[in-house]
Scaffold this motif. Structure first.
Motif, mmCIF file in Angstrom:
data_model
loop_
_atom_site.group_PDB
_atom_site.id
_atom_site.type_symbol
_atom_site.label_atom_id
_atom_site.label_comp_id
_atom_site.label_asym_id
_atom_site.label_seq_id
_atom_site.Cartn_x
_atom_site.Cartn_y
_atom_site.Cartn_z
ATOM 1 N N PRO A 162 0.827 -1.202 0.000
ATOM 2 C CA PRO A 162 0.000 0.000 0.000
ATOM 3 C C PRO A 162 0.865 1.257 0.000
ATOM 4 O O PRO A 162 1.832 1.362 0.765
ATOM 5 C CB PRO A 162 -0.794 -0.115 1.305
ATOM 6 N N GLU A 163 0.533 2.180 -0.882
ATOM 7 C CA GLU A 163 1.114 3.519 -0.831
ATOM 8 C C GLU A 163 0.107 4.388 -0.096
ATOM 9 O O GLU A 163 -0.975 4.670 -0.612
ATOM 10 C CB GLU A 163 1.375 4.064 -2.232
ATOM 11 N N MET A 164 0.456 4.786 1.117
ATOM 12 C CA MET A 164 -0.480 5.526 1.952
ATOM 13 C C MET A 164 -0.483 7.000 1.551
ATOM 14 O O MET A 164 0.518 7.697 1.712
ATOM 15 C CB MET A 164 -0.113 5.352 3.423
ATOM 16 N N GLU A 165 -1.619 7.436 0.975
ATOM 17 C CA GLU A 165 -1.745 8.810 0.493
ATOM 18 C C GLU A 165 -2.105 9.721 1.668
ATOM 19 O O GLU A 165 -3.133 9.524 2.323
ATOM 20 C CB GLU A 165 -2.825 8.899 -0.583
ATOM 21 N N ILE A 166 -1.272 10.724 1.903
ATOM 22 C CA ILE A 166 -1.400 11.605 3.058
ATOM 23 C C ILE A 166 -1.709 13.010 2.552
ATOM 24 O O ILE A 166 -0.854 13.671 1.961
ATOM 25 C CB ILE A 166 -0.098 11.613 3.876
ATOM 26 N N PHE A 167 -2.934 13.474 2.790
ATOM 27 C CA PHE A 167 -3.344 14.793 2.320
ATOM 28 C C PHE A 167 -3.346 15.849 3.423
ATOM 29 O O PHE A 167 -3.552 17.023 3.139
ATOM 30 C CB PHE A 167 -4.743 14.716 1.687
ATOM 31 N N ASP A 168 -3.127 15.421 4.660
ATOM 32 C CA ASP A 168 -3.071 16.370 5.765
ATOM 33 C C ASP A 168 -2.408 15.675 6.953
ATOM 34 O O ASP A 168 -2.219 14.450 6.949
ATOM 35 C CB ASP A 168 -4.467 16.869 6.139
ATOM 36 N N THR A 169 -2.063 16.447 7.970
ATOM 37 C CA THR A 169 -1.307 15.887 9.086
ATOM 38 C C THR A 169 -2.099 14.841 9.868
ATOM 39 O O THR A 169 -1.519 13.874 10.372
ATOM 40 C CB THR A 169 -0.847 17.006 10.027
ATOM 41 N N GLY A 170 -3.420 15.006 9.966
ATOM 42 C CA GLY A 170 -4.226 13.990 10.635
ATOM 43 C C GLY A 170 -4.204 12.664 9.895
ATOM 44 O O GLY A 170 -4.258 11.590 10.516
ATOM 45 N N PRO A 188 6.975 0.707 5.496
ATOM 46 C CA PRO A 188 5.780 1.440 5.071
ATOM 47 C C PRO A 188 6.132 2.501 4.040
ATOM 48 O O PRO A 188 7.208 3.097 4.093
ATOM 49 C CB PRO A 188 5.274 2.068 6.375
ATOM 50 N N LEU A 189 5.211 2.703 3.098
ATOM 51 C CA LEU A 189 5.417 3.675 2.014
ATOM 52 C C LEU A 189 4.381 4.782 2.142
ATOM 53 O O LEU A 189 3.179 4.531 2.071
ATOM 54 C CB LEU A 189 5.294 2.980 0.655
ATOM 55 N N TYR A 190 4.860 6.005 2.324
ATOM 56 C CA TYR A 190 4.005 7.179 2.486
ATOM 57 C C TYR A 190 4.135 8.072 1.255
ATOM 58 O O TYR A 190 5.241 8.315 0.766
ATOM 59 C CB TYR A 190 4.423 7.996 3.706
ATOM 60 N N GLN A 191 3.005 8.596 0.790
ATOM 61 C CA GLN A 191 2.990 9.621 -0.255
ATOM 62 C C GLN A 191 2.433 10.904 0.358
ATOM 63 O O GLN A 191 1.254 10.959 0.733
ATOM 64 C CB GLN A 191 2.099 9.184 -1.425
ATOM 65 N N LEU A 192 3.267 11.917 0.503
ATOM 66 C CA LEU A 192 2.870 13.181 1.117
ATOM 67 C C LEU A 192 2.375 14.109 0.014
ATOM 68 O O LEU A 192 3.156 14.608 -0.800
ATOM 69 C CB LEU A 192 4.048 13.786 1.877
ATOM 70 N N CYS A 193 1.054 14.332 -0.021
ATOM 71 C CA CYS A 193 0.379 15.032 -1.114
ATOM 72 C C CYS A 193 0.140 16.482 -0.683
ATOM 73 O O CYS A 193 -0.612 16.735 0.255
ATOM 74 C CB CYS A 193 -0.955 14.358 -1.436
ATOM 75 N N PHE A 223 4.698 15.005 -3.518
ATOM 76 C CA PHE A 223 4.480 15.821 -4.706
ATOM 77 C C PHE A 223 3.666 17.042 -4.311
ATOM 78 O O PHE A 223 3.006 17.078 -3.270
ATOM 79 C CB PHE A 223 3.756 15.039 -5.804
ATOM 80 N N ALA A 224 3.729 18.058 -5.165
ATOM 81 C CA ALA A 224 2.851 19.220 -5.054
ATOM 82 C C ALA A 224 2.262 19.482 -6.429
ATOM 83 O O ALA A 224 2.859 19.154 -7.453
ATOM 84 C CB ALA A 224 3.612 20.446 -4.551
#
Length: 298
Positions: A162-170, A188-193, A223-224
């Motif tokens: 799973p690539e965990m898509e993170i759209f905010d700090t919560g 773990p794989l995080y994607q900071l959006c 990414f931005a």
């Protein structure tokens, strides 16, 4: 900064962008062609949405995913395949009658967002780690803790990263909870959006703060959107992360100049190399993320 950087190209997304650029791929053949071109240009990973061929809007049609994956698998390149599992979370409410759902709603359970993952078993699939007010108006993206835990458990059973898509700090907070609960296999794989209204803004200080929240051993990328896409490649590399570009997030190569996915990939390769790093090959990306190369779908 001599290290390998995983470069993802997000090919088309589900946004209303097909009328804004002729380069946004719609059909399975177009999406696969862009995936192949991006891989030839240096992409380690291709991130795939599919679209309704008639309307150009985002779709959950398993047959469309099957065709894209088949065409890429039959090509002369072998990028890591990353399929979105975020479709099915859209809720559009009447602001005056909030119990009424408006056109544009596509809301299903966390498990019902996974049929294409169940069938195709990609190397990576996304999981959107929280709900979000999605832009102006009355659209909400819905991804509750119950949905996330159930979806993460099934993805783990399928042997998909799973690539965990993170759209905010919560969202990051909850993703860390899932890691602690053993629902996400290491690393773990995080994607900071960043920059998507109304989630985390594209702020370098905030990116650093989010990176500081990651658990030991995590792999992360960021990414931005829009004009911040290429500056964010540099930001991510400098902070020790991986990167993502592509027409899902940005339509332009420079002011007024529409881009292709291959051109955006080539530009990102140049930035990574200028900063003293190199782009990971697909097999190097598999090693970094501890994923096994999947047998091609028939």
């Amino acid at each position: 900064m001599n290290r390998k950087v995983i470069l993802t190209c997000a090919l088309t997304g589900a946004g209303d962008t097909t009328g804004k650029s002729d380069f946004v791929p719609v059909t399975p053949e177009q999406i696969a062609s862009d995936a192949i071109a991006a891989a030839r240009a240096g992409a380690s990973v291709v991130h795939i949405h599919v679209r309704n061929i008639t309307t150009g809007q985002g779709s959950r049609d398993v047959g469309l995913y099957r065709e894209v994956v088949r065409l890429v698998a039959e090509s002369d390149v072998d990028p890591v395949i990353n399929l979105t599992a975020g479709m099915g979370g859209d809720l559009v409410l009447d602001p005056n009658e909030p119990t009424t759902q408006l056109p544009g709603t596509d809301l299903v359970s966390g498990i019902d967002r996974l049929p294409h993952v169940e069938e195709l078993r990609p190397e990576i699939c996304t999981i959107d780690c929280g709900s979000l007010n999605f832009g102006e108006g009355s659209q909400v993206y819905v991804s509750t803790p119950d949905m996330l835990r159930e979806g993460a458990a099934r993805i783990q059973q399928l042997g998909v990263k799973p690539e965990m898509e993170i759209f905010d700090t919560g969202h990051l907070w909850f993703a860390n909870i899932m890691v602690a609960e053993g629902l996400i296999d290491p690393p773990p794989l995080y994607q900071l959006c960043m920059g998507i209204p109304y989630g985390a803004p594209a702020d370098a200080g905030l990116l650093q703060a989010m990176v500081n929240m990651l658990p030991d051993g995590a792999q992360w990328t960021s990414f931005a959107i829009g004009r911040n896409q290429m500056p964010w490649v540099a930001q991510s590399v400098l902070l020790g992360g991986h990167v993502r570009v592509g027409l899902e997030d940005n339509l332009y190569l420079s002011k007024g100049v529409k881009a292709t996915n291959a051109q955006l990939t080539e530009r990102a390769v140049g930035i990574i190399e200028d900063l003293g790093s190199s782009v990971a090959t697909p097999d190097e990306a598999r090693d970094i993320l501890a994923i096994e190369r999947k047998v091609s779908a028939e």
